[in-house]
Write an enzyme that holds these catalytic residues in place. Structure first.
Site, short mmCIF file in Angstrom:
data_model
loop_
_atom_site.label_atom_id
_atom_site.label_comp_id
_atom_site.label_asym_id
_atom_site.label_seq_id
_atom_site.Cartn_x
_atom_site.Cartn_y
_atom_site.Cartn_z
N CYS A 1 -2.28 -1.07 -9.95
CA CYS A 1 -2.50 0.33 -9.29
C CYS A 1 -3.06 1.15 -10.45
O CYS A 1 -2.58 1.31 -11.48
CB CYS A 1 -1.14 0.79 -9.00
SG CYS A 1 -1.44 2.67 -8.51
N MET B 1 0.92 -1.13 -0.07
CA MET B 1 -0.07 -0.12 -0.04
C MET B 1 0.79 1.26 0.09
O MET B 1 1.72 1.59 1.04
CB MET B 1 -1.00 0.09 1.27
CG MET B 1 -1.78 -1.02 1.22
SD MET B 1 -3.03 -1.00 2.79
CE MET B 1 -1.84 -1.98 3.71
#
Length: 346
Positions: free
Chosen positions: A111, A29
């Site tokens: 992403c 993350m």
């Protein structure tokens, strides 16, 4: 930027086998799973596979490698996630990373941020499975450790049945050791990265169909898992790995149950006092090396979520750690508020 913390002895029984650890992983993350976060998470689970934030291959090649790639030895087993779409650059980044001793290298094909799209990598690569295959083949050849890929079901108007199969086939043909699938589409136009983590519907059944088609391949699921019961349910259906993201970060105490619930280790009581001592010592070393307390404690604020004193713990750390003279004593102060509220609630 301060120097790396001097490595301490690895936690007892911490495995270095990324394949075995992949049964449960904490998701990569951006802005969250930095080395301080991972050090903290490793104190909660000895066995889960931890991931770095995504690091762009160009940054590895041209940037401050120790800052980008350095980590504490106790973080093992640890995977490095790379971003990029140039096979030669990704291979070079893998060779550089080899000197740092990661246990796995992962390619980001999931992403959806504008910055990543402008670099022609991340989720937009779902449209180019052949290029993904070339990238992964180069990475596999260059890396001394296992290579995996993390992807979406598809992007925009793609048919998820075709898009995911095409990506998986290209990856496996390249020799990867497995796929982590975020069980949502990504909408590259019209949704922010945050919305892309919440609005596109989860489709766990599609990931299950991929595993049924590829029974010999490692297929791990990511997306929306909030508890260890949910993770165990997906594993019981035949998936090889469960990856938890925001829930592991925002309510990190969930990680204290991973070793017993997922890996079958002997259950042990959560020793919060010992954890606070270890994190205080770590923060002290980090500050002595030129760092700031908030860089460590920002990852800890959700630890006692739902317990007496949690709000005060969070408040003390959030408000106090940013002060110029903040010291590790603040961690003990915050923990004392938790213990006081627990005694009053008893």
């Amino acid at each position: 930027m301060p120097d790396l913390i001097v490595p301490s002895a690895p936690p007892a029984h911490a495995p270095r086998d990324a394949a075995a650890a992949s049964r449960f992983a904490v998701a990569p993350m951006i802005d969250w799973t930095d080395r301080h976060c991972r050090y903290f998470h490793r104190r909660l689970t000895r066995r889960a596979l931890l991931f770095t934030e995504m690091v762009v291959a160009d940054a590895v090649i041209h940037g401050d490698r120790d800052r980008l790639l350095g980590f504490d030895e106790t973080e093992h087993p640890l995977a490095l996630q790379l971003g990029g779409s140039d096979p030669e650059k990704l291979a070079r980044a893998c060779r550089i990373a080899a000197d740092y001793g990661y246990d796995e290298i992962n390619l980001n094909v999931g992403c959806p941020s504008d910055r990543v799209q402008s670099g022609a990598f991340g989720a937009c690569l779902m449209r180019e499975p052949a290029l993904v295959g070339e990238c992964l083949s180069a990475m596999v050849e260059a890396s001394p450790v296992r290579v995996t890929v993390k992807c979406r079901l598809g992007v925009d108007e793609q048919d998820v049945e075709l898009a995911l199969d095409d990506l998986a086939d290209a990856a496996l043909s390249a020799g990867v050791s497995g796929l982590w699938v975020h069980a949502r589409k990504a909408w590259l136009q019209g949704l922010s990265p945050k919305e892309n983590r919440e609005i596109p519907p989860l489709d766990y059944a599609r990931v299950a169909r991929l595993k049924a088609r590829l029974p010999q391949a490692f297929i791990g699921l990511n997306g929306g898992l909030k508890s260890l019961d949910e993770a165990r349910a997906q594993l019981s259906l035949g998936l090889d790995g469960a990856m938890m993201g925001r829930a592991a970060y925002q309510t990190p105490d969930v990680l204290s149950g991973v070793d017993a619930a997922i890996f079958g280790a002997a259950a042990a009581p959560f020793d919060a006092a010992r954890l606070m001592d270890e994190m205080s010592a770590y923060a002290g070393r980090h500050i002595a090396a030129g760092g700031r307390l908030a860089q460590v404690t920002r990852h800890m604020v959700g630890l006692f979520h739902g317990r007496p004193g949690a709000r005060r713990f969070r408040q003390i750390l959030s408000e106090g750690a940013t002060k110029p003279d903040a010291s590790p004593a603040l961690i003990a102060e915050a923990f004392a508020a938790v213990r006081l509220d627990e005694r009053q609630a008893a």
